[in-house]
Enzyme design. Structure first.
Site, PDB file in Angstrom:
ATOM      1  N   THR A  50      61.467  25.024 -18.183  1.00  0.00           N
ATOM      2  CA  THR A  50      61.868  25.162 -16.794  1.00  0.00           C
ATOM      3  C   THR A  50      63.241  24.547 -16.619  1.00  0.00           C
ATOM      4  OG1 THR A  50      61.203  24.704 -14.510  1.00  0.00           O
ATOM      5  CG2 THR A  50      60.823  22.989 -16.120  1.00  0.00           C
ATOM      6  N   THR A  51      63.758  24.644 -15.426  1.00  0.00           N
ATOM      7  CA  THR A  51      65.010  23.973 -15.069  1.00  0.00           C
ATOM      8  C   THR A  51      64.854  23.371 -13.686  1.00  0.00           C
ATOM      9  OG1 THR A  51      66.357  25.511 -16.379  1.00  0.00           O
ATOM     10  CG2 THR A  51      67.483  24.212 -14.694  1.00  0.00           C
TER      11      THR A  51
END
Length: 300
Positions: A50-51
């Site tokens: 994810t970010t």
């Protein structure tokens, strides 16, 4: 009459879920096996990424994240919400296992609400981070995966803490968590300033997540943007990551160059020299250093 009323029997599936988590040693593993070793050998091996990012500036705290939830090469949900509100002045980004993050945020919400009822006021952001760190550290080594950035505003102003499932707790101004965090850090380190305006902070957060989703295979979908102010948190926007990246690339494109004739004009001295040579040849004059004969004379 129901069977439960006749023989006082109750099926296991009708029992409500327990509001309390089991103890650290109460997990169902075979006897004689160490829980950590058992999970390392028989646990699932699923790549996920994810970010998420958060940074503190003079107008509050900005939290941004992508919306793609992946499980290996499978995109489980392209529009998930990775920024979870805790109460009116506190929210957190989630990175790791989705089920673990959702569970522990529900536990944190319950504990903070109970403390508010007992003490008459909400705990500070530092107290919430310390509480979450202490609760998760009891399950260290049981394959718990929670990495979060707690963003809030309390009596001391905007606050930002990073908490990991092994009990790590850090305070700072910039945090980015997830597989796309190296790309996000590159954009944040270049454009971050504590005294920037609100619109500059919005643009920086969107740019960082959009560039990370372009380079990281496990990040994508949209870009969620939240802003924690003194009056509380607000959901600013949700923008498509691909469209946002294309718009940012157009802004970075250089302006078209002018025509070659205008960009590289020939020197005036070269034009004058060429005209002088044409006039000298057309008039039939012979210069001392010229070996050519005029067109009107012939030798016998």
């Amino acid at each position: 009459m129901a069977l439960q009323d006749v023989c006082k029997w109750q099926s296991p599936d009708t029992q409500g879920p327990s509001p309390h988590l089991p103890r650290a040693g109460g997990w169902a593993v075979p006897r004689g096996c160490d829980p950590q070793t058992f999970l390392q050998i028989h646990g699932p091996r699923l790549a996920h990424g994810t970010t998420t990012l958060a940074f503190r500036f003079r107008h509050g705290v900005i939290a941004a994240a992508d919306t793609r939830s992946s499980c290996g090469s499978y995109v489980a949900c392209p529009a998930s919400c990775k920024v979870i509100p805790v109460h009116q002045h506190l929210l957190g980004t989630t990175s790791g296992t989705s089920a673990d993050c959702a569970t522990w945020y529900r536990v944190l919400q319950r504990e903070l609400r109970l403390r508010e009822l007992r003490e008459g006021q909400l705990p500070s952001v530092a107290s919430a981070a310390k509480l979450l760190s202490a609760m998760m550290s009891q399950y260290r080594g049981l394959d718990l995966c929670v990495a979060t950035a707690l963003c809030g505003w309390d009596r001391s102003g905007p606050e930002l803490f990073y908490v990991y499932s092994d009990g790590t707790r850090l305070q700072g101004d910039i945090f980015s968590v997830g597989s796309g965090s190296p790309y996000a850090y590159g954009v944040l380190d270049r454009g971050y300033r504590y005294d920037m305006s609100t619109q500059e902070a919005y643009a920086l957060a969107r740019c960082a997540v959009a560039h990370a989703t372009h380079r990281d295979a496990y990040s994508g979908g949209s870009v969620d943007l939240f802003h924690v102010r003194e009056s509380g948190w607000e959901h600013v926007s949700r923008s498509d990551a691909c469209v946002l990246y294309v718009e940012l690339q157009k802004l970075l494109e250089p302006e078209p160059e002018e025509d070659a004739s205008h960009a590289h004009p020939e020197p005036a001295t070269a034009h004058r020299a060429a005209e002088d040579r044409e006039l000298s040849v057309g008039s039939g004059e012979v210069t001392p250093g010229d070996s050519r004969m005029p067109a009107g004379t012939e030798t016998v």
